[in-house]
Design an enzyme around this catalytic site. Structure first.
Site, PDB file in Angstrom:
ATOM      1  N   GLU A 299       0.796  -1.229   0.000  1.00  0.00           N
ATOM      2  CA  GLU A 299       0.000   0.000   0.000  1.00  0.00           C
ATOM      3  C   GLU A 299       0.830   1.281   0.000  1.00  0.00           C
ATOM      4  O   GLU A 299       0.548   2.198   0.772  1.00  0.00           O
ATOM      5  CB  GLU A 299      -0.946  -0.030   1.205  1.00  0.00           C
ATOM      6  CG  GLU A 299      -0.270   0.038   2.595  1.00  0.00           C
ATOM      7  CD  GLU A 299       0.151  -1.299   3.187  1.00  0.00           C
ATOM      8  OE1 GLU A 299       0.365  -2.267   2.444  1.00  0.00           O
ATOM      9  OE2 GLU A 299       0.268  -1.354   4.426  1.00  0.00           O
ATOM     10  N   HIS A 323      -8.162  -4.196  -0.980  1.00  0.00           N
ATOM     11  CA  HIS A 323      -7.385  -4.286   0.264  1.00  0.00           C
ATOM     12  C   HIS A 323      -6.337  -3.175   0.342  1.00  0.00           C
ATOM     13  O   HIS A 323      -6.283  -2.429   1.329  1.00  0.00           O
ATOM     14  CB  HIS A 323      -6.718  -5.665   0.349  1.00  0.00           C
ATOM     15  CG  HIS A 323      -5.842  -5.845   1.546  1.00  0.00           C
ATOM     16  ND1 HIS A 323      -6.270  -6.459   2.704  1.00  0.00           N
ATOM     17  CD2 HIS A 323      -4.559  -5.464   1.781  1.00  0.00           C
ATOM     18  CE1 HIS A 323      -5.298  -6.455   3.592  1.00  0.00           C
ATOM     19  NE2 HIS A 323      -4.232  -5.858   3.060  1.00  0.00           N
ATOM     20  N   GLU A 324      -5.540  -3.055  -0.700  1.00  0.00           N
ATOM     21  CA  GLU A 324      -4.470  -2.041  -0.655  1.00  0.00           C
ATOM     22  C   GLU A 324      -5.057  -0.634  -0.595  1.00  0.00           C
ATOM     23  O   GLU A 324      -4.534   0.243   0.091  1.00  0.00           O
ATOM     24  CB  GLU A 324      -3.523  -2.191  -1.852  1.00  0.00           C
ATOM     25  CG  GLU A 324      -2.875  -3.572  -2.004  1.00  0.00           C
ATOM     26  CD  GLU A 324      -2.264  -4.137  -0.731  1.00  0.00           C
ATOM     27  OE1 GLU A 324      -1.851  -3.364   0.147  1.00  0.00           O
ATOM     28  OE2 GLU A 324      -2.217  -5.390  -0.619  1.00  0.00           O
ATOM     29  N   HIS A 327      -6.043   0.370   2.852  1.00  0.00           N
ATOM     30  CA  HIS A 327      -4.911   0.808   3.674  1.00  0.00           C
ATOM     31  C   HIS A 327      -4.711   2.327   3.625  1.00  0.00           C
ATOM     32  O   HIS A 327      -4.035   2.881   4.497  1.00  0.00           O
ATOM     33  CB  HIS A 327      -3.613   0.142   3.210  1.00  0.00           C
ATOM     34  CG  HIS A 327      -3.326  -1.185   3.842  1.00  0.00           C
ATOM     35  ND1 HIS A 327      -3.269  -1.371   5.205  1.00  0.00           N
ATOM     36  CD2 HIS A 327      -3.037  -2.387   3.283  1.00  0.00           C
ATOM     37  CE1 HIS A 327      -2.965  -2.652   5.447  1.00  0.00           C
ATOM     38  NE2 HIS A 327      -2.828  -3.286   4.303  1.00  0.00           N
ATOM     39  N   GLU A 346      -3.737  -4.481   9.567  1.00  0.00           N
ATOM     40  CA  GLU A 346      -4.246  -5.491   8.623  1.00  0.00           C
ATOM     41  C   GLU A 346      -5.671  -5.967   8.914  1.00  0.00           C
ATOM     42  O   GLU A 346      -6.450  -6.178   7.988  1.00  0.00           O
ATOM     43  CB  GLU A 346      -3.283  -6.675   8.536  1.00  0.00           C
ATOM     44  CG  GLU A 346      -1.895  -6.313   7.990  1.00  0.00           C
ATOM     45  CD  GLU A 346      -1.908  -5.741   6.561  1.00  0.00           C
ATOM     46  OE1 GLU A 346      -2.919  -5.907   5.845  1.00  0.00           O
ATOM     47  OE2 GLU A 346      -0.894  -5.129   6.167  1.00  0.00           O
ATOM     48  N   ASP A 404       8.508  -9.701  10.396  1.00  0.00           N
ATOM     49  CA  ASP A 404       7.894 -10.498   9.346  1.00  0.00           C
ATOM     50  C   ASP A 404       7.179 -11.725   9.925  1.00  0.00           C
ATOM     51  O   ASP A 404       6.218 -12.226   9.345  1.00  0.00           O
ATOM     52  CB  ASP A 404       9.024 -10.936   8.393  1.00  0.00           C
ATOM     53  CG  ASP A 404       8.492 -11.414   7.063  1.00  0.00           C
ATOM     54  OD1 ASP A 404       7.614 -10.729   6.514  1.00  0.00           O
ATOM     55  OD2 ASP A 404       8.945 -12.472   6.594  1.00  0.00           O
ATOM     56  N   TYR A 412      -4.534 -10.556  10.073  1.00  0.00           N
ATOM     57  CA  TYR A 412      -5.471 -10.299   8.984  1.00  0.00           C
ATOM     58  C   TYR A 412      -6.871 -10.813   9.310  1.00  0.00           C
ATOM     59  O   TYR A 412      -7.835 -10.050   9.352  1.00  0.00           O
ATOM     60  CB  TYR A 412      -4.988 -11.005   7.716  1.00  0.00           C
ATOM     61  CG  TYR A 412      -3.777 -10.358   7.064  1.00  0.00           C
ATOM     62  CD1 TYR A 412      -3.923  -9.516   5.970  1.00  0.00           C
ATOM     63  CD2 TYR A 412      -2.488 -10.601   7.523  1.00  0.00           C
ATOM     64  CE1 TYR A 412      -2.832  -8.942   5.342  1.00  0.00           C
ATOM     65  CE2 TYR A 412      -1.386 -10.028   6.908  1.00  0.00           C
ATOM     66  CZ  TYR A 412      -1.561  -9.189   5.820  1.00  0.00           C
ATOM     67  OH  TYR A 412      -0.476  -8.617   5.216  1.00  0.00           O
TER      68      TYR A 412
END
Ligand code: BES
Ligand code: ZN
Length: 632
Positions: A299, A323-324, A327, A346, A404, A412
């Site tokens: 995003e 979705h992006e 953001h 998320e 990460d 999510y």
């Protein structure tokens, strides 16, 4: 919607762990900064364990970036000139760096003393620059390493020019820019970038729509953003407008297909604004990256980066764009304080994404997507519970780990179901008004989990009975999926499940499968739920009758290839090998290599990986090295 558990272990690479580079400027000192640990940074009273910076001493507010991108040496050489705000008694400013070579530093135009401290795994090295409380401007001249983790340099061939793109989230911006790399520290920026002529440069900023004759480009980002949203791409791309404030960038081979695939950008943008308030970033464009991009989408403000694997020819995979786009509110406007609060980015975004999908494509489609993600969530919760149950809490504890590791279905989809529970508890209208108010009240600010709970209790869950019904503690600080998780039902998915039982028990002949009338989500459900022991002969039946192996939908192809591996259906192997070599999207790679590994085909997995690895981004090789071992 199917996120893959990222092998939480991410074993220590221990590379260059204990060396300390001291500044080469004549005025640099040997003063040790080894005691600078990333534990002390406090954003609104919250610790960010993943940054060395200490904004309470001195912080940046604006960046002027003057950069030269060199494809031959695979380096970027640049001067980053920051406007700083220092506390009266400040004696230094701290930046995050990772594999950067610092040539010189000035403070208010004069040579300054600086020191690069010891490197730590994932975090890199703190750059400490001496200053006083009156300092206004710090300039750092540096070069990044050819192996910088954020960057992927894609080689050109006879038909294509080379391509460069960055992926900064979560803590990789520091591999191409010395920065205060914590999501709570925002700054505006301007950039001057020199690239080889014939290529276009694009950033998370106001962008050109034409190539310049001399390869020089200027950028400006007037809204303050955190460093993880810094982005740069350089390639032989063209621009095509889609709507008044929307458009796509892609290489010429893909520009037509991209303009078609993403022609609904305006509809998505309007739906989003209707839901949760005005779009704050003026334009919304997409950049279609080479297939080596390790994610589906990123995003970057004003310019979402997407994988070309969502170009299906029928607009069936646009939920990723929804979705992006979402953001632009959850994440880019209201930003998680630290990576421990990643679910605030998320989970909100998946909820918002589904609301956009429902508005634009109808509830049937959004419920089908949610039903698929529910299955993915349940599987992943089970998998994580076996390894580290704490990682199934919404609020994470990633200190000492690679952030990460937090990129799992928990943030999510557990996040999504929690917000859906809130919606169902208070009613949609009330919840929508709450979310609009939330985005407005916290625009361009950070939010952490405790702050959100406080805001929620003050503005939404004011009724004790509702608070009890929701059980925030279980959702946010507890393991697994709480018993009050909303139920989802999709008529279409139930239909697929019935067909699947019939077909796998031999009651429904292959010719009678409603394959052609199924949407991609139904096809995906069917393929991804085939029994593991489905024989190669039965795979052949499906392939011959329905030509599944040549589908243009990469989600369907992925599910097909995964089952082909499990069924050892050899005719699919050439396509599988080609896919693994061309595509670097981690959520596809991990399950495919894993399937090879789990079915006694590790040698084949390693052989393909050795050929594919040079084309993958560091985000993907990190995970695959853990899974398969790095090639000799
Ligand atoms: N911001 C994420 C990508 C990300 C997260 C990169 C954490 C690095 C660290 C992006 O918005 C995202 O979630 N992408 C998903 C697609 C989406 C539809 C769920 C992806 O790439 O799989
Ligand atoms: Zn996301």
């Amino acid at each position: 919607m199917f996120r893959i558990f990222q092998l939480g272990l991410c074993v220590l690479g221990l590379i260059g762990l204990a060396f300390s580079q001291t500044g080469c400027s004549s005025s640099s000192t040997q003063e040790s900064t080894e005691q600078i640990v990333p534990h002390a940074i406090i954003i609104n009273q919250v610790m960010d364990h993943h940054s060395y910076s200490r904004p309470e001493e001195a912080r940046v507010t604006h960046l002027e970036w003057d950069a030269h991108v060199d494809f031959d040496s695979r380096t970027i050489t640049a001067t980053a000139t920051y406007t700083v705000e220092a506390a009266e008694d400040a004696e230094r400013i701290l930046f995050d760096t990772h594999d950067l070579t610092v040539a010189s530093v000035t403070v208010d135009g004069k040579d300054a003393t600086f020191n690069l401290g010891a490197a730590r795994e994932f975090l890199g090295q703190p750059l400490s620059i001496d200053l006083t409380g009156t300092a206004k401007e710090v300039a750092i001249t540096y070069t990044c390493s050819p192996g910088a983790d954020a960057l992927l340099w894609v080689e050109g061939d006879e038909e294509h020019q080379p391509f460069l793109f960055t992926q900064s989230q979560a803590i990789l911006a520091r591999t191409w820019l010395p920065c205060q790399d914590s999501p709570g520290i925002r700054y505006t920026y301007n950039a001057q970038v020199q690239v080889p002529s014939g290529l276009m440069a694009l950033m998370s900023a106001e962008n050109p729509t034409e190539k310049s004759a001399d390869g020089r480009y200027s950028f400006s980002m007037k809204q303050a953003i955190p460093s993880y949203l810094m982005a740069l791409a350089v390639g032989d791309v063209e621009f095509r407008g889609v709507g008044e404030h929307t458009g796509v960038y892609a290489i010429s081979d893909l520009i037509e297909a991209s303009a078609y695939e993403f022609s609904e950008l305006d509809a998505l943008l309007h739906a989003a604004e209707n839901l949760y308030g005005p779009y704050a970033w003026e334009r919304y464009d997409l950049l279609v990256l080479p297939p080596a991009f390790p994610f589906g989408g990123m995003e970057n403000p004003r310019l979402t980066f997407v994988t070309p694997t969502i170009i299906a020819g029928d607009r069936s995979l646009v939920s990723l764009v929804a979705h992006e786009l979402a953001h632009s509110w959850s994440g880019n406007l209201v930003t998680n304080s630290t990576w421990d609060d990643f679910w605030l980015n998320e989970g909100f975004t998946v909820y918002f994404e589904q609301r956009i999908m429902e508005d634009v494509y109808g509830r049937d489609i959004s419920e089908m997507l949610v039903t698929l993600s529910y299955q993915g969530l349940v599987d992943e919760v089970d998998a994580i519970m076996d390894v580290n149950p704490d990682d199934t809490h919404l609020k994470l504890h990633l200190q000492g780990r690679n952030p990460d590791d937090g990129m799992t279905a928990i943030a999510y989809d557990k996040g999504y179901f929690f917000l859906r529970l809130l919606e169902e508890t208070v009613g949609r209208n009330t919840f929508d008004a709450f979310l609009r108010g939330y985005f407005e009240a916290h625009a361009f600010k950070v939010m952490d989990t405790d702050g959100f709970i406080e805001y929620l209790n003050a503005h939404l869950l004011t009724d004790e009975r509702q608070r009890t019904a929701v059980n925030l503690d279980a959702w946010i600080f507890g393991a697994g999926l709480p018993a009050n998780c909303p139920e989802v039902k999709s008529r279409r998915i139930e239909g697929v499940d019935a067909v699947l039982i019939g077909w796998s028990q031999g009651l429904m002949p292959t010719e009678q499968l409603p394959w052609e009338s199924w949407l991609y989500q139904e096809r995906y459900r069917f393929l991804s739920n085939l029994p593991d022991d489905t024989s190669a002969d039965r795979m052949a039946e499906l392939d011959i009758k329905w030509g599944i192996g040549s589908t243009g939908n990469n989600e369907v192809l992925f599910a097909w290839l995964e089952q082909s591996i499990r069924s050892q259906y050899q005719p699919a192997y050439p396509r599988m090998r080609q896919f693994l070599i061309e595509v670097g999207r981690r959520k596809f790679l991990t399950p495919l290599y894993k399937a090879l590994k789990e079915t006694g085909q590790l040698d084949l997995a390693r052989e393909i990986y050795a050929a594919a690895r040079p084309g993958y981004h560091a985000v993907a090789t990190g995970t695959m090295d853990d899974l398969l071992g790095p090639p000799e």
